[in-house]
Design an enzyme around this catalytic site. Structure first.
Site, mmCIF file in Angstrom:
data_model
loop_
_atom_site.group_PDB
_atom_site.id
_atom_site.type_symbol
_atom_site.label_atom_id
_atom_site.label_comp_id
_atom_site.label_asym_id
_atom_site.label_seq_id
_atom_site.Cartn_x
_atom_site.Cartn_y
_atom_site.Cartn_z
ATOM 1 N N GLU A 1 -20.756 -77.072 49.319
ATOM 2 C CA GLU A 1 -20.237 -78.060 48.377
ATOM 3 C C GLU A 1 -20.594 -79.473 48.816
ATOM 4 O O GLU A 1 -21.001 -79.716 49.955
ATOM 5 C CB GLU A 1 -18.722 -77.925 48.251
ATOM 6 N N CYS B 1 -22.406 -67.017 38.895
ATOM 7 C CA CYS B 1 -22.209 -67.973 37.803
ATOM 8 C C CYS B 1 -23.456 -68.003 36.917
ATOM 9 O O CYS B 1 -24.483 -67.395 37.237
ATOM 10 C CB CYS B 1 -21.907 -69.358 38.369
ATOM 11 N N CYS C 1 -24.645 -72.824 45.164
ATOM 12 C CA CYS C 1 -23.966 -71.533 45.289
ATOM 13 C C CYS C 1 -24.627 -70.657 46.346
ATOM 14 O O CYS C 1 -25.807 -70.832 46.672
ATOM 15 C CB CYS C 1 -23.990 -70.792 43.957
ATOM 16 N N CYS D 1 -26.673 -69.264 38.647
ATOM 17 C CA CYS D 1 -27.209 -68.258 39.576
ATOM 18 C C CYS D 1 -27.849 -67.102 38.821
ATOM 19 O O CYS D 1 -28.892 -66.585 39.223
ATOM 20 C CB CYS D 1 -26.118 -67.746 40.511
ATOM 21 N N GLU E 1 -25.548 -67.514 46.136
ATOM 22 C CA GLU E 1 -26.631 -66.686 45.610
ATOM 23 C C GLU E 1 -27.953 -67.455 45.568
ATOM 24 O O GLU E 1 -29.002 -66.939 45.980
ATOM 25 C CB GLU E 1 -26.287 -66.192 44.198
#
Length: 160
Positions: free
Chosen positions: A64, A112, A73, A115, A75
């Site tokens: 983050e 998400c 992310c 991703c 992934e």
């Protein structure tokens, strides 16, 4: 007007004990990666592990940033690293584990939308599907034989 029905097939394992041993070992690596996530804002830690066709295992976790769109992310961290370090290798499987520091996460957490789009690019690039397993902190694990089950109307180079 014509109605179009889109169906996906997913497989649900009740817990880690039901997974094949090789998937369970890969999930353990995703859990370890999840523990190293940098998520001071959301407190939502995600780890991913990829098995490549050359036998390499690549892990990633979410990173983050106070400027939220600048984060990445788990992934995408893993798949982009695999693409940069092993550009000729195919991703055979991806496993994902997510946990909140605020509550126990028992719902399987899929990738998400961003991703999913990135994973679809790699499926297209390698011309073969990527098995995806995802879970929360504990509980059920969902398996998809391809990203196409999670993103059936994919945006790809064919429309460009």
């Amino acid at each position: 007007m014509k109605e179009v029905k889109i169906e996906s097939t997913l497989y649900v394992f009740e817990n880690l004990d039901e997974l094949p041993e090789e998937i369970s070992l890969l999930m353990q690596q995703a859990v370890k990666a999840r523990e190293n996530a940098y998520a001071p804002y959301s407190k939502f830690h995600v780890g991913a592990a990829l098995l490549l066709d050359n036998g390499e295992v690549i892990t990633g976790n979410n990173q983050e940033n106070a400027s939220y769109p600048s984060g990445l992310c788990a992934e995408r961290t893993a798949i982009y690293y695999a693409g940069s370090q092993y550009p000729e290798a195919k991703v055979l499987r991806m496993v994902i584990s997510a946990a909140s520091k605020r509550q126990t996460t028992i719902t399987p957490i899929p990738p998400c939308g961003a991703c999913r789009q990135a994973i679809s690019e790699y499926e297209e690039k390698q011309e073969s599907p990527i098995e995806i397993y995802f879970m929360g902190e504990k509980g059920k694990i969902v398996k998809s034989n391809s990203l196409a089950n999670l993103l059936p109307l994919v945006f790809d180079k064919s429309v460009l």
